[in-house]
Scaffold this motif. Structure first.
Motif, PDB file in Angstrom:
ATOM      1  N   GLU A 385       0.830  -1.205   0.000  1.00 33.77           N
ATOM      2  CA  GLU A 385       0.000   0.000   0.000  1.00 33.77           C
ATOM      3  C   GLU A 385       0.865   1.257   0.000  1.00 33.77           C
ATOM      4  O   GLU A 385       0.584   2.232  -0.721  1.00 33.77           O
ATOM      5  N   GLN A 386       1.926   1.261   0.803  1.00 43.16           N
ATOM      6  CA  GLN A 386       2.840   2.403   0.821  1.00 43.16           C
ATOM      7  C   GLN A 386       3.567   2.548  -0.519  1.00 43.16           C
ATOM      8  O   GLN A 386       3.796   3.662  -0.989  1.00 43.16           O
ATOM      9  N   ILE A 387       3.933   1.409  -1.110  1.00 44.77           N
ATOM     10  CA  ILE A 387       4.603   1.456  -2.412  1.00 44.77           C
ATOM     11  C   ILE A 387       3.676   2.076  -3.449  1.00 44.77           C
ATOM     12  O   ILE A 387       4.100   2.934  -4.253  1.00 44.77           O
ATOM     13  N   ALA A 388       2.410   1.685  -3.466  1.00 42.80           N
ATOM     14  CA  ALA A 388       1.461   2.257  -4.421  1.00 42.80           C
ATOM     15  C   ALA A 388       1.356   3.762  -4.242  1.00 42.80           C
ATOM     16  O   ALA A 388       1.343   4.523  -5.228  1.00 42.80           O
ATOM     17  N   GLU A 389       1.283   4.224  -3.006  1.00 43.05           N
ATOM     18  CA  GLU A 389       1.199   5.660  -2.753  1.00 43.05           C
ATOM     19  C   GLU A 389       2.492   6.367  -3.143  1.00 43.05           C
ATOM     20  O   GLU A 389       2.470   7.435  -3.766  1.00 43.05           O
ATOM     21  N   GLY A 390       3.642   5.774  -2.793  1.00 41.40           N
ATOM     22  CA  GLY A 390       4.928   6.374  -3.153  1.00 41.40           C
ATOM     23  C   GLY A 390       5.108   6.473  -4.656  1.00 41.40           C
ATOM     24  O   GLY A 390       5.617   7.478  -5.178  1.00 41.40           O
ATOM     25  N   MET A 391       4.703   5.446  -5.380  1.00 43.51           N
ATOM     26  CA  MET A 391       4.819   5.474  -6.839  1.00 43.51           C
ATOM     27  C   MET A 391       3.877   6.522  -7.435  1.00 43.51           C
ATOM     28  O   MET A 391       4.211   7.172  -8.437  1.00 43.51           O
ATOM     29  N   ALA A 392       2.719   6.719  -6.837  1.00 46.87           N
ATOM     30  CA  ALA A 392       1.810   7.771  -7.307  1.00 46.87           C
ATOM     31  C   ALA A 392       2.447   9.143  -7.114  1.00 46.87           C
ATOM     32  O   ALA A 392       2.335  10.023  -7.989  1.00 46.87           O
ATOM     33  N   ARG A 393       3.117   9.341  -5.982  1.00 39.98           N
ATOM     34  CA  ARG A 393       3.809  10.615  -5.764  1.00 39.98           C
ATOM     35  C   ARG A 393       4.927  10.797  -6.787  1.00 39.98           C
ATOM     36  O   ARG A 393       5.122  11.903  -7.315  1.00 39.98           O
TER      37      ARG A 393
END
Length: 409
Positions: A385-393
């Motif tokens: 979940e954090q990876i998905a958010e980080g990649m979106a940023r």
């Protein structure tokens, strides 16, 4: 009237430090302590996966009753006998026949590399490295006064033909490799190339350092036997191992497996460096190995990390601009990215940090002319979940930069 204080000369630093740059990864770790930052920068194991209970019990065992007298005392330079025996058993089970007497326990595998440089490299000696390579190894060899020569690599790791050319031209004393799930690229050197590298080393009289901190973190495919297990390399390959990625980096326990011809010199180098690695930490590591189902623990790590690797790989096509390339590693901690064009990822980094996401620019991993459009990303520390958010940023950062470049042109 005040007295004039004469100026005093400043003592000089050692000349060998002049060309040794600080690690950008260490500097990034210091800057990224804000909890809102999602960092893909450091090659760190996930702290929530540490076996805290098992390690606490191991330290209790090391300090129990009469054991405490040994665990808190000076100890042999070579290392705790039980720990060396247990490590040797695990290495043998992984395909590299090893006896306890083949091993020197070190304060992390980074110290093992420093001892190798101390024992085997004179100032001006040539060291061949895969391009790109582990940047702390570059620091170590620079500090030793070596001349570092890069060797071309491709999607399968170091190119044996390119290595043969470098050996013929430069006559290196040592070749340094991370052949399994390499730092920074995540690539793994295939068996055929390992055999070729060993043959080249045997024919040239060159030492080879096989740095293997990530080998047990395999998420797909079958294991490739260590380079040190190649028959042609048995008398010249030095193997570096570590507990940092399997147990915990705070233990600072590593080991060096070396041919009998060079092990005494490495032992003397360690005596001069620190006498011996922390006795109590060695005793605790031995107790942890003896009491823990390490294979089950590694399986839990791999089950968590494969989900994180997959999350990052799934996000790559929508995150990176068209024309980008990236590695899809079978294990380890890293993927290596190249952005299209002549972008400098070091210039992108401040914009990423401002958006609360981080990576490591690729240039410091090169011994030769750097490819500044590259970057390294680690997937192990963050949840899917954090990876998905980080990649979106990161998508927003790269998109904004691409639009700015288009406007400028």
């Amino acid at each position: 009237m005040s007295a004039v204080v004469p100026s005093r000369p400043t003592p000089a630093l050692a000349a060998r430090l002049r060309d040794v740059a600080s690690s950008p990864v260490r500097e990034l770790l210091a800057l990224l302590e804000r909890p809102e930052v999602i960092s893909f920068a450091g090659g760190l194991p996930a702290p929530e996966l540490f076996d805290v209970a098992g390690l606490r019990a191991a330290f209790d065992s090391a300090l129990a009753d009469d054991r405490a007298r040994r665990s808190l005392q000076y100890a042999p330079t070579e290392g705790d006998p039980q720990l060396r025996a247990l490590v040797a058993q695990r290495m043998t089970a992984r395909g590299l026949s090893t006896a306890a007497g083949d091993l020197l326990v070190t304060t992390g595998s980074q110290q093992a590399l420093t001892l190798v440089a101390t024992a085997l490299l004179d100032p001006g000696a040539v060291v061949a490295v895969e391009e790109p390579t582990y940047l702390a190894a570059l620091q170590c060899f620079h500090l030793a006064g070596a001349r570092i020569v890069p060797v071309r690599s491709d999607e399968n790791g170091i190119d044996p033909d390119a290595l043969a050319d470098v050996v013929a031209r430069e006559q290196p004393a040592l070749l340094y490799l991370v052949p399994t799930f390499a730092n920074p690229t995540g690539r793994t050197l295939p068996a055929q190339r390992r055999a070729a590298v060993a043959e080249i080393a045997a024919a040239s009289g060159m030492w080879v350092v096989e740095d293997d901190p990530y080998g047990e973190l395999r998420y797909r495919g079958t294991a490739v036997r260590p380079l040190a297990a190649e028959p042609a390399g048995e008398d010249r390959v030095l193997y570096l191992g570590s507990f940092s990625k399997v147990a915990a980096p705070g233990l600072r326990i590593g080991w060096l497996r070396a041919p009998s011809t060079v092990l005494p010199a490495l032992t003397v180098a360690k005596q001069a460096a620190d006498l011996h690695t922390s006795t109590v930490d060695q005793a605790a590591a031995a107790a942890w190995l003896a009491a823990t189902d390490v294979e089950a623990h590694v399986a839990r790590l791999n089950a968590a990390y494969v989900e994180r690797r997959d999350a990052m790989m799934a996000a790559m096509p929508s995150t990176l601009p068209a024309g980008s390339t990236w590695t899809d590693p079978d294990g380890g901690m890293f993927t290596w990215v190249r952005l299209p064009g002549d972008v400098d990822t070091a210039e992108l980094l401040p914009h990423a940090v401002a958006a609360d996401v981080a990576f490591v620019p690729g240039a410091p991993f090169f011994a030769g002319t750097p490819d500044r459009a590259t970057l390294r990303m680690s997937f192990t520390t963050n949840t899917p979940e954090q990876i998905a958010e980080g990649m979106a940023r990161l998508t927003g950062v790269l998109s904004s930069h691409g639009k700015a470049n288009a406007s400028a042109s």
